[in-house]
Design a protein around this motif. Structure first.
Motif, short mmCIF file in Angstrom:
data_model
loop_
_atom_site.label_atom_id
_atom_site.label_comp_id
_atom_site.label_asym_id
_atom_site.label_seq_id
_atom_site.Cartn_x
_atom_site.Cartn_y
_atom_site.Cartn_z
N ILE B 238 -42.44 -1.57 -33.74
CA ILE B 238 -41.37 -2.16 -32.96
C ILE B 238 -41.93 -2.42 -31.57
O ILE B 238 -42.50 -1.51 -30.97
CB ILE B 238 -40.16 -1.21 -32.86
N PHE B 239 -41.79 -3.64 -31.12
CA PHE B 239 -42.36 -3.98 -29.82
C PHE B 239 -41.28 -4.40 -28.84
O PHE B 239 -40.30 -5.05 -29.20
CB PHE B 239 -43.36 -5.13 -29.94
N ARG B 240 -41.48 -4.04 -27.61
CA ARG B 240 -40.67 -4.57 -26.52
C ARG B 240 -41.66 -5.35 -25.67
O ARG B 240 -42.71 -4.82 -25.28
CB ARG B 240 -40.08 -3.41 -25.74
N ILE B 241 -41.33 -6.63 -25.43
CA ILE B 241 -42.25 -7.45 -24.65
C ILE B 241 -41.61 -7.77 -23.30
O ILE B 241 -40.51 -8.32 -23.23
CB ILE B 241 -42.63 -8.74 -25.38
N LYS B 242 -42.26 -7.37 -22.24
CA LYS B 242 -41.73 -7.62 -20.91
C LYS B 242 -42.88 -8.14 -20.07
O LYS B 242 -43.92 -7.50 -19.97
CB LYS B 242 -41.19 -6.31 -20.33
N ASP B 243 -42.71 -9.29 -19.50
CA ASP B 243 -43.73 -9.93 -18.67
C ASP B 243 -45.07 -10.01 -19.41
O ASP B 243 -46.12 -9.75 -18.83
CB ASP B 243 -43.93 -9.16 -17.36
N GLY B 244 -44.99 -10.33 -20.68
CA GLY B 244 -46.21 -10.50 -21.45
C GLY B 244 -46.88 -9.20 -21.89
O GLY B 244 -47.90 -9.24 -22.54
N ARG B 245 -46.29 -8.05 -21.52
CA ARG B 245 -46.90 -6.79 -21.93
C ARG B 245 -46.13 -6.18 -23.08
O ARG B 245 -44.90 -6.08 -23.05
CB ARG B 245 -46.96 -5.82 -20.75
N ARG B 246 -46.85 -5.77 -24.10
CA ARG B 246 -46.19 -5.19 -25.26
C ARG B 246 -46.15 -3.68 -25.15
O ARG B 246 -47.16 -3.06 -24.86
CB ARG B 246 -46.97 -5.53 -26.53
N THR B 247 -45.00 -3.09 -25.36
CA THR B 247 -44.94 -1.63 -25.50
C THR B 247 -44.33 -1.31 -26.85
O THR B 247 -43.51 -2.06 -27.37
CB THR B 247 -44.08 -1.00 -24.39
N ILE B 248 -44.73 -0.20 -27.40
CA ILE B 248 -44.25 0.19 -28.72
C ILE B 248 -43.02 1.07 -28.57
O ILE B 248 -43.01 1.99 -27.74
CB ILE B 248 -45.36 0.94 -29.49
N LEU B 249 -41.97 0.73 -29.32
CA LEU B 249 -40.72 1.49 -29.24
C LEU B 249 -40.50 2.26 -30.53
O LEU B 249 -41.17 2.02 -31.52
CB LEU B 249 -39.54 0.55 -29.02
N THR B 250 -39.54 3.14 -30.49
CA THR B 250 -39.06 3.75 -31.73
C THR B 250 -37.90 2.90 -32.22
O THR B 250 -37.36 2.07 -31.48
CB THR B 250 -38.56 5.17 -31.50
N TRP B 251 -37.50 3.13 -33.47
CA TRP B 251 -36.38 2.35 -34.00
C TRP B 251 -35.11 2.60 -33.21
O TRP B 251 -34.35 1.67 -32.92
CB TRP B 251 -36.16 2.68 -35.49
N ASP B 252 -34.90 3.87 -32.85
CA ASP B 252 -33.69 4.19 -32.09
C ASP B 252 -33.62 3.36 -30.82
O ASP B 252 -32.59 2.76 -30.51
CB ASP B 252 -33.69 5.68 -31.73
N LYS B 253 -34.72 3.31 -30.10
CA LYS B 253 -34.72 2.61 -28.83
C LYS B 253 -34.61 1.11 -29.03
O LYS B 253 -33.89 0.42 -28.31
CB LYS B 253 -36.00 2.93 -28.05
N GLY B 254 -35.36 0.58 -30.05
CA GLY B 254 -35.33 -0.86 -30.31
C GLY B 254 -33.94 -1.33 -30.67
O GLY B 254 -33.42 -2.32 -30.13
N LEU B 255 -33.29 -0.59 -31.59
CA LEU B 255 -31.94 -0.98 -32.02
C LEU B 255 -30.96 -0.82 -30.87
O LEU B 255 -30.06 -1.64 -30.69
CB LEU B 255 -31.51 -0.11 -33.21
N HIS B 256 -31.15 0.22 -30.10
CA HIS B 256 -30.25 0.46 -28.98
C HIS B 256 -30.33 -0.70 -27.98
O HIS B 256 -29.30 -1.18 -27.50
CB HIS B 256 -30.64 1.78 -28.30
N TRP B 257 -31.54 -1.13 -27.74
CA TRP B 257 -31.75 -2.22 -26.80
C TRP B 257 -31.04 -3.48 -27.30
O TRP B 257 -30.30 -4.14 -26.55
CB TRP B 257 -33.25 -2.47 -26.63
N ALA B 258 -31.25 -3.81 -28.58
CA ALA B 258 -30.66 -5.02 -29.15
C ALA B 258 -29.14 -4.92 -29.12
O ALA B 258 -28.45 -5.88 -28.74
CB ALA B 258 -31.15 -5.20 -30.59
N ALA B 259 -28.62 -3.74 -29.49
CA ALA B 259 -27.16 -3.58 -29.53
C ALA B 259 -26.58 -3.71 -28.13
O ALA B 259 -25.50 -4.29 -27.93
CB ALA B 259 -26.81 -2.23 -30.13
N LEU B 260 -27.30 -3.18 -27.15
CA LEU B 260 -26.84 -3.24 -25.77
C LEU B 260 -26.66 -4.69 -25.33
O LEU B 260 -25.66 -5.07 -24.72
CB LEU B 260 -27.85 -2.54 -24.88
N LYS B 261 -27.65 -5.52 -25.67
CA LYS B 261 -27.59 -6.93 -25.26
C LYS B 261 -26.44 -7.64 -25.96
O LYS B 261 -25.72 -8.44 -25.35
CB LYS B 261 -28.91 -7.64 -25.61
#
Lengths: 358, 469, 164
Positions: B238-261
């Motif tokens: 699971i990746f979060r891309i911010k300003d061209g930089r990739r960071t690896i997330l956990t599923w909890d964080k990735g889903l949380h981020w998407a749900a938040l938006k």
């Protein structure tokens, strides 16, 4: 001047003692190898000279000194460091009471070849040997490792038990000898029994000697009495030690062999006495004399003492490489149910014999 | 090899060539029948080369099986075996080994009766008979791969699979082919490698699984070759891309981020600015969940389907529809129309794209414009689709074969399947991503849908059409 | 333990001591005689001074694997992977390819053995239908510092860092 002489004696004794200890490790390796049809340590070399592995103790010493001095985080740091030194100290101090030879006369002074000639030398040695228990117990305790503690407890129980047996085996001897002063004991053994037999403790107290020997073996806590350590399976009291401190424990073991051997020599094999050798030379019971200068006599006596001690060490190492370990209950049985009662019997028998003969 | 004893017939009969009649008494295991089969087998083996150690068919070879059953005799054929051509290319990556061929003519008959392309024939006569191509025409049919499967010995081999591994290392698992609307039932043969040996690939071949109502025992070349493409360039983090930089997330964080938006927009009443693009590789259960989540609960502005372009049907199994479940999407009330990228680019603030497994850099052209205009871009994809660089969050999803579910094929027949492969790394099936999003968004009525069984149950209750028959 | 048992016990203890003492005396005598240059019938120790002196490896001893070659230098192995199949420790890995000779058909392009897993059972040698792999090199010292260095390619031959 007295202090200087004493200092020289102390240093000389310690050098002798430690050198013998160091090379006893080599002897142990080589002797076990020869017993088992092997060659033994022979790889340590200096400039390609191997010299039958004689440099092995040096290599060991260097290795131990340069090993990391590891103290487990959970241990009691002060006691943990103190324990091996206690062990070492109490054994090292015993050798001071052992006479190496007759007194020398140098520049009008009489110099006894003995550091301390206390009036209760025998008791002193026994006392110092008992103090060695503290090293073991502290080693086990300060490690804060349950198994080490159990090892230490086993060691303490074993040593205390066999001290009783050791003490009883010596009582008969004390009854026979005129004094507790070790130089007197040795001098007494210079006499003859039945006109030809040297008056050695072993001939006066054969049962006592057997009991003493077994108890002394147990006191050195080596195979077959190595329950405190049990290196191959049960965990011993110095599991948490490494490097130099472990080396000190190990050296203590070897020093105990020498002390026991020296004690055995002094008490039972006439110390520095050579059979039929008097201050002026040999006086053979079957007639005939061989007068020798004073220097040669002292040299012979010192050599005699050393040979006896080394033989004692050899014998102990032989025993260590022959017998399997006793089980703990067997150990206790042997100590309390056999050696102590036999010690009592020996005391009674000696008393009766002394009564009858006098 | 199929001779049987039939009461009333003096001679042994060929089972495959005898019509069944009422009251017929057939015996298969009689001594006479077995002896006859043994003799036939000895003739077959007389000239058969001892190639088993290097033969791809070894381990699944009918001749080996028969030898185990009837033979175990030493060869009595002392003469030199005839040398024949061992490496004859007959087209479509097929190789023919004439020494191994036992002239059963299955391949010839398949090309005559099933595909009616007549490329192969038996030439010469008697001892010199051999299979060959007619007038140097190559086997060009889309169904050439079936020749390898139906050849009882290792005479026809596939260049692709040839020598890559041995049959007995492969573990087969049943699945369905996702690559067209037919939904052929298949076996996926995989080999996970040994303890310390990582294999460059895990799927070695795809074979048809017999399903008389769909594909019979056949499947097309697209299905066979497709899997190698599908199982490459996987995304397993699971990746979060911010300003061209990739960071690896956990599923909890990735889903949380998407749900938040998603919640940010819907709470402000701007659900219309959410665009969701689905695809019809999703199973009925997943589409069902997506409908409840996006249409019924969030009321998103646009809900469209991004599928591969329709292809040319071949008139037998391959359909023009090149995804597996468009029929299911229609039955669920979706209009599986392609998204209007211009409208999305203008109106949408958040784009949630469920990329289909065949989406690649070549196909992304029209998408890219909208993709780059939208503010928040969430990409759910099993493979590298070429859109990763522009995404804000990449959620790795599973291939169809890696998840349980059901599909409805072009004829309206539904079939359920279980996961046949393990997902790589963190990749998760879309239905779990959807239930995860629903959990994060705290959607009423979607709680408790934590197992595929519950989802299936709910889906079937509302849409009995999907019942697997 | 009765007195009789005790006596017997003591005697046996003494006998044990005498056995080791005898070994010591005899071996010591042999060592000493040899040290001064007198040859004795047997040596004092059975030790072989390993790196300098070596024991003859028995002919059927299983040592490091090797692949046999055909007269033209290519491997006899046809990459049938039977060794892989029979290997109980899953330490062999083979990659096969088309051989230019259609009679041979199949040839290994990579034949790798993971010595850190190999248990030297010799099953691969027995399973081989081509007598292509043998364990008769007599190489016993193959220890390495890293696990990955223990994955050795025995075909197409020692690669970089994989010398045997």
């Amino acid at each position: 001047m007295e202090i200087l002489i004493t200092l020289i004696k102390i240093v000389g004794t310690l050098v002798w003692f430690l050198t013998l200890t160091l090379y006893l490790t080599w002897v142990e390796r080589k002797e076990s190898a020869v017993i088992q049809d092997r060659i033994g340590a022979n790889r340590a070399s200096i400039l390609g000279i191997r010299a039958f592995g004689l440099f092995q103790p040096l290599a060991d010493a260097v290795k131990m000194i340069f090993k990391q001095d590891f103290v487990p985080a959970f241990s009691d740091r002060i006691l943990h460091s103190l324990a091996p030194f206690l062990s070492f100290f109490f054994v090292a101090v015993t050798i001071t009471a052992v006479p190496f030879g007759d007194s020398l006369r140098i520049a009008g002074r009489t110099v006894a070849l003995q550091v301390i000639d206390g009036s209760a030398g025998l008791i002193f040695i026994l006392a110092m040997l008992s103090m060695g228990i503290y090293g073991i117990l502290l080693g086990g305790w300060a490690s804060r490792n349950r198994y080490s503690l159990l090892g230490g407890m086993r060691g303490a129980a074993q040593l205390i038990s066999y001290e009783v047996a050791l003490g009883f085996s010596l009582v008969g001897l004390v009854m026979v000898f005129p004094s507790l002063r070790l130089s007197d004991i040795v001098a007494f053994q210079g006499g003859l029994l039945f006109g030809f037999l040297p008056r050695w403790g072993v001939f006066l107290q054969p049962l006592g000697f057997a009991l003493f020997f077994i108890a002394a073996l147990a006191e050195t806590k080596r195979v077959p009495f190595d329950l405190p350590e049990g290196e191959s399976e049960i965990i011993g009291f110095f599991t948490e030690y490494g490097g130099l401190k472990w080396g000190l424990f190990m050296m203590t073991d070897f020093m105990e062999i020498i002390v026991m051997s020296a004690l055995m020599t002094t008490l039972y094999f006439g110390g520095w006495q050579v059979p039929w050798l008097g201050p002026g030379g040999f006086h053979f019971p079957w007639g005939g004399e061989w007068p020798l200068p004073r220097g040669a006599v002292v040299a012979l006596q010192v050599a005699s003492f050393n040979i006896k001690v080394v033989f004692g060490c050899w014998l102990q190492i032989l025993i260590r490489w022959t017998y399997p370990r006793l089980r703990y209950d067997q150990l206790m049985d042997l100590g309390w149910k056999i050696l102590v009662p036999l010690g009592f019997a020996n005391i009674g028998l000696t008393a009766v014999l002394i009564g009858v003969l006098s | 090899m199929c001779v049987v004893e039939i009461d009333g017939c003096p001679k042994l009969e060929l089972a495959c060539a005898t019509a069944v009649k009422d009251g017929m008494d057939v015996r298969t295991g009689t001594d006479r029948g077995c002896e006859a089969r043994r003799v036939v087998l000895e003739f077959l083996l007389a000239e058969h080369p001892l190639d088993c150690p290097v033969c791809d068919k070894a381990g699944e070879c009918r001749l080996q099986d028969y030898y185990q059953d009837h033979g175990l005799f030493a060869s009595r054929f002392n003469e030199a075996k005839t040398k024949r051509a061992k490496l004859v290319p007959i087209g479509k990556s097929l190789l023919l080994d004439r020494e191994r061929c036992i002239l059963c003519t299955r391949c010839v008959r398949f090309l005559e009766d099933i595909t009616r392309t007549h490329e192969l024939g038996v030439f010469e006569r008697g001892n010199r008979s051999e299979v060959g191509t007619r007038e140097d025409r190559e086997v060009a049919t889309n169904y050439a791969g079936n020749l390898v499967d139906l050849c009882p010995v290792g005479a026809i081999t596939d260049r692709e699979f040839r020598f890559s591994t041995r049959a007995w290392f492969l573990k087969r698992s049943a699945s369905f082919c996702p690559l067209c609307g037919r939904g052929c039932e298949i076996w996926i043969d995989q080999h996970p490698g040994f303890a310390r040996t990582v294999r460059s690939k895990r799927i070695y071949r795809v074979r048809p699984k017999e399903n008389p109502r769909r594909n019979g025992p056949w499947m097309c070349a697209a299905g066979r070759r497709g899997f190698a493409v599908l199982d490459s360039h996987r995304i397993d983090q699971i990746f979060r891309i911010k300003d061209g930089r990739r960071t690896i997330l956990t599923w909890d964080k990735g889903l949380h981020w998407a749900a938040l938006k998603l919640e940010e927009l819907s709470a402000k009443g701007h659900s219309g600015r959410i665009a969701v693009v689905l695809n019809s590789f999703l199973s009925n259960e997943e589409l069902f969940l997506a409908r409840r989540l996006f249409r019924d609960s969030l009321h998103v502005g646009s809900l469209a389907f991004l599928d591969p372009e329709p292809g040319i049907p071949d008139g037998f199994l391959l359909t023009s529809q090149r995804s597996s479940n468009r029929r299911g999407a229609r039955e669920l009330g979706f209009d599986p129309a392609p998204p209007d990228w211009d409208r999305i680019a203008e109106t949408a603030e958040l784009l949630l794209l469920f990329a289909h497994p065949l989406l690649d850099a070549a196909a992304k052209g029209p998408i890219e414009k909208a993709w780059n205009r939208v503010r928040t871009r969430i990409l759910v994809t099993p493979r590298e689709s070429g859109l990763e660089a522009g995404a804000d969050v990449i959620l790795p999803s599973a291939l169809p074969a890696e998840k349980p579910g059901s599909w409805t094929n072009i004829d309206g027949s539904s079939s359920a399947f279980e996961s046949a492969l393990e997902s790589p790394g963190e990749a998760l099936a879309e239905w779990r991503i959807l239930t995860g999003l629903a959990r994060e968004l705290r959607i009423d009525g979607m709680a408790g849908l934590e197992s595929i069984g519950r989802v299936r149950e709910d889906c079937l209750r509302m849409h009995p059409f999907f019942k697997v028959t | 333990m009765t007195v009789k048992d005790g006596a017997r016990f003591a005697i046996e203890v003494l006998r044990g001591g005498l056995i080791t003492a005898r070994h010591f005396a005899v071996n010591m005598a042999r060592h000493s005689l040899r040290a001064i240059g007198i040859r004795t019938r047997r040596t004092g120790a059975v030790t072989i001074q390993y790196p300098e002196a070596r024991k003859q490896v028995p002919s059927r001893h299983r040592s490091l694997h090797r692949l046999l070659t055909r007269p033209d230098g290519r491997p006899r192995c046809v990459a049938c992977m039977l060794c892989l199949t029979v290997c109980p420790s899953e330490c062999i890995s083979v990659e096969a390819d088309e051989d230019p000779d259609p009679e041979i058909q199949k040839t290994p392009i990579r034949f790798e053995i993971d010595l850190s897993r190999c248990c030297f059972c010799g099953f691969c040698v027995e399973a081989c239908p081509e007598d292509a792999i043998r364990m008769d090199t007599g190489i016993l010292e193959w220890g390495r510092l890293g696990r990955d260095d223990l994955r050795i390619e025995i075909w197409p031959g020692p690669g970089p860092g994989r010398k045997i």
